[in-house]
Write an enzyme that holds these catalytic residues in place. Sequence first.
Site, PDB file in Angstrom:
ATOM      1  N   ASP A  44       0.837  -1.194   0.000  1.00 59.30           N
ATOM      2  CA  ASP A  44       0.000   0.000   0.000  1.00 59.30           C
ATOM      3  C   ASP A  44       0.876   1.249   0.000  1.00 59.30           C
ATOM      4  O   ASP A  44       1.656   1.463   0.936  1.00 59.30           O
ATOM      5  CB  ASP A  44      -0.912  -0.012   1.231  1.00 59.30           C
ATOM      6  N   ASP A  45       0.774   2.054  -1.046  1.00 48.13           N
ATOM      7  CA  ASP A  45       1.498   3.331  -1.160  1.00 48.13           C
ATOM      8  C   ASP A  45       3.009   3.167  -1.270  1.00 48.13           C
ATOM      9  O   ASP A  45       3.759   4.103  -0.967  1.00 48.13           O
ATOM     10  CB  ASP A  45       1.188   4.246   0.026  1.00 48.13           C
ATOM     11  N   CYS A  84      -6.365   3.820  -3.553  1.00 44.23           N
ATOM     12  CA  CYS A  84      -6.572   2.461  -3.033  1.00 44.23           C
ATOM     13  C   CYS A  84      -7.720   1.669  -3.627  1.00 44.23           C
ATOM     14  O   CYS A  84      -7.515   0.608  -4.236  1.00 44.23           O
ATOM     15  CB  CYS A  84      -6.766   2.522  -1.524  1.00 44.23           C
ATOM     16  N   ARG A  88      -7.418  -1.695  -6.307  1.00 44.36           N
ATOM     17  CA  ARG A  88      -7.671  -3.065  -5.848  1.00 44.36           C
ATOM     18  C   ARG A  88      -8.742  -3.738  -6.700  1.00 44.36           C
ATOM     19  O   ARG A  88      -8.650  -4.932  -7.026  1.00 44.36           O
ATOM     20  CB  ARG A  88      -8.069  -3.047  -4.367  1.00 44.36           C
ATOM     21  N   LYS A 141      -5.505  -5.916   3.785  1.00 39.85           N
ATOM     22  CA  LYS A 141      -6.445  -4.818   3.546  1.00 39.85           C
ATOM     23  C   LYS A 141      -7.366  -5.156   2.372  1.00 39.85           C
ATOM     24  O   LYS A 141      -6.908  -5.474   1.288  1.00 39.85           O
ATOM     25  CB  LYS A 141      -5.659  -3.541   3.250  1.00 39.85           C
ATOM     26  N   HIS A 143     -10.730  -3.199   1.391  1.00 36.99           N
ATOM     27  CA  HIS A 143     -11.098  -1.886   0.844  1.00 36.99           C
ATOM     28  C   HIS A 143     -11.945  -1.963  -0.425  1.00 36.99           C
ATOM     29  O   HIS A 143     -11.843  -1.120  -1.313  1.00 36.99           O
ATOM     30  CB  HIS A 143      -9.845  -1.035   0.586  1.00 36.99           C
ATOM     31  N   SER A 166      -8.584   1.171   4.818  1.00 40.80           N
ATOM     32  CA  SER A 166      -7.264   1.731   5.114  1.00 40.80           C
ATOM     33  C   SER A 166      -7.040   1.898   6.613  1.00 40.80           C
ATOM     34  O   SER A 166      -7.985   2.145   7.375  1.00 40.80           O
ATOM     35  CB  SER A 166      -7.092   3.089   4.430  1.00 40.80           C
ATOM     36  N   HIS A 240       1.160   2.534   4.069  1.00 37.88           N
ATOM     37  CA  HIS A 240       0.156   3.588   4.196  1.00 37.88           C
ATOM     38  C   HIS A 240       0.273   4.184   5.597  1.00 37.88           C
ATOM     39  O   HIS A 240       0.444   3.453   6.570  1.00 37.88           O
ATOM     40  CB  HIS A 240      -1.224   2.965   3.986  1.00 37.88           C
ATOM     41  N   ASP A 292      -0.139  -0.824  -4.805  1.00 33.82           N
ATOM     42  CA  ASP A 292      -1.452  -0.396  -5.295  1.00 33.82           C
ATOM     43  C   ASP A 292      -1.417   0.953  -5.996  1.00 33.82           C
ATOM     44  O   ASP A 292      -2.310   1.279  -6.776  1.00 33.82           O
ATOM     45  CB  ASP A 292      -2.478  -0.383  -4.153  1.00 33.82           C
ATOM     46  N   ASN A 293      -0.420   1.760  -5.707  1.00 31.00           N
ATOM     47  CA  ASN A 293      -0.265   3.066  -6.358  1.00 31.00           C
ATOM     48  C   ASN A 293       1.069   3.649  -5.914  1.00 31.00           C
ATOM     49  O   ASN A 293       1.830   3.010  -5.180  1.00 31.00           O
ATOM     50  CB  ASN A 293      -1.420   4.025  -6.026  1.00 31.00           C
ATOM     51  N   LYS A 313       1.193   9.329  -5.472  1.00 34.36           N
ATOM     52  CA  LYS A 313      -0.176   8.875  -5.241  1.00 34.36           C
ATOM     53  C   LYS A 313      -1.206   9.955  -5.562  1.00 34.36           C
ATOM     54  O   LYS A 313      -0.996  11.132  -5.283  1.00 34.36           O
ATOM     55  CB  LYS A 313      -0.320   8.449  -3.774  1.00 34.36           C
TER      56      LYS A 313
END
Length: 482
Positions: A44-45, A84, A88, A141, A143, A166, A240, A292-293, A313
């Site tokens: 994540d991130d 996010c 996903r 996660k 989401h 998140s 994140h 994810d990004n 992001k």
Amino acid sequence: MRSINRILVVWFVLLLPSLSCHDTGVKQKVSSSRPPNFIVIFCDDLGYGDLGAFGHPTIATPNLDRMAFEGQRWTSFYTGASVCTPSRAALLTGRLPVRSGMCSSTRRVLFPDSAGGLPDSEITIAEALKKIGYSTGAIGKWHLGHLSQFHPDQHGFDYYFGVPYSNDMDRVNDSPPGREVYREPKMEYWNLPLYRNRTLLERPTDQNTLTKRYTEEAVTFIKQHRDEPFFLYLAQSMVHVPLFRSTGFTDISRRGLYGDVMEELDWSAGQIIQTLKNLELDRNTLVVFTSDNGPWLTYDEQGGSAGLLYYGKGSTWEGGMRVPTIFWGPGIVEPGVIMDPGTTMDLLPTFVSMAGGEIPSEVQLDGSSLVDTITTRSPGPRDTVFYYRGNELWAVRKGAYKAHFLTRSGYGEDKPVAWDPPRLHNLDADPSEKYNISGSHPEVLDEIRKVVDEHRFNLAPGKDQLEQRLKGAQLNLTWEDK
């Protein structure tokens, strides 16, 4: 000694473009007649420049660097969105989020008061593989909707352990104001729930041990399903904000707290690879590590790095959607560096093809099978990448060229900038997107416009899932309500 070993690993990784499979003799066929296992580690991130193998000078990631050396390092791999929830949805469905309604230009992700989620009409990787005998597990996660009808068990997963959204959501009212809460984060500042399947285990979640527990759950899942083909989706909550790491990773990195968290993620990946080796599953398992990004740059030192890419992001600049990606599998993957474009949406058709299943025909996929590229390093099949911000198309890449129709920072008060003619970059020569060459390549812009017209003509947007909100007593509905 640790620094020297890490430098040697990175040096070997950087040499890979000059090595062919014939030079190294590393190409070997899958030794088992059983369909391959698939593991996706989705951070994540995590930014393009946050791994040693992708150029970070002070974050030690020896396990991931080794995976990149032994497998494939993809240098132009994209996620389906720059935030996010839609990213996903894109990975699990193989479709642009605009098709499923899992994106919005205003409310860009799902929140605890959201009423929407991934529609039942979508076909996930888990559902496609489950049809042909795979055991499926999701850890981490989610989401994609925290109400009963959106639970992972409604989308093809046999087992789930993790948090519904998140780790910065469900913030308590008496936590430190503004961004002070992230300077010295404590688990009690966020009333985040942790579930095993539909059973609430903990609230608030002890985020200090979250990466460790995700890893332990992943290892257990692999062991339990060692005798059958499986798909494991491990969606890490880190890096994140708020940033948390377990006791053994406190103050170990030169990069500070962010580096500590990254190095625990590297440890986690190492545990999974070692488990596969111990169980002699490594030669029949494909592991994909990605993000994810791009990095959340507005959080300064608590955000990551996009390396030489611009921004991060939330934006449709390269730093927002091009992510570090590794394909690992000694009996499957032809080692090397892949510079052709690929996306997370390509994973569904890739996995199903490798497993001997049928690509879903009920829905319009945006992914292409990467099997030939993964197994023989043949040229990638993808020529076009669409960059959506919410439900609007902001940029398109075709071949080496990327046209921006609109630009804006990921977060902030700046307004969108419309480009006429579109801003144009040759990403092979200018991955940092510094030089606008639209004036000298009108023919490229004409070609990209045709691609956009065709794309829009064939696009059927889904019902917006992110704008729907719960009200009153509905706010207390959770996965536990069946």
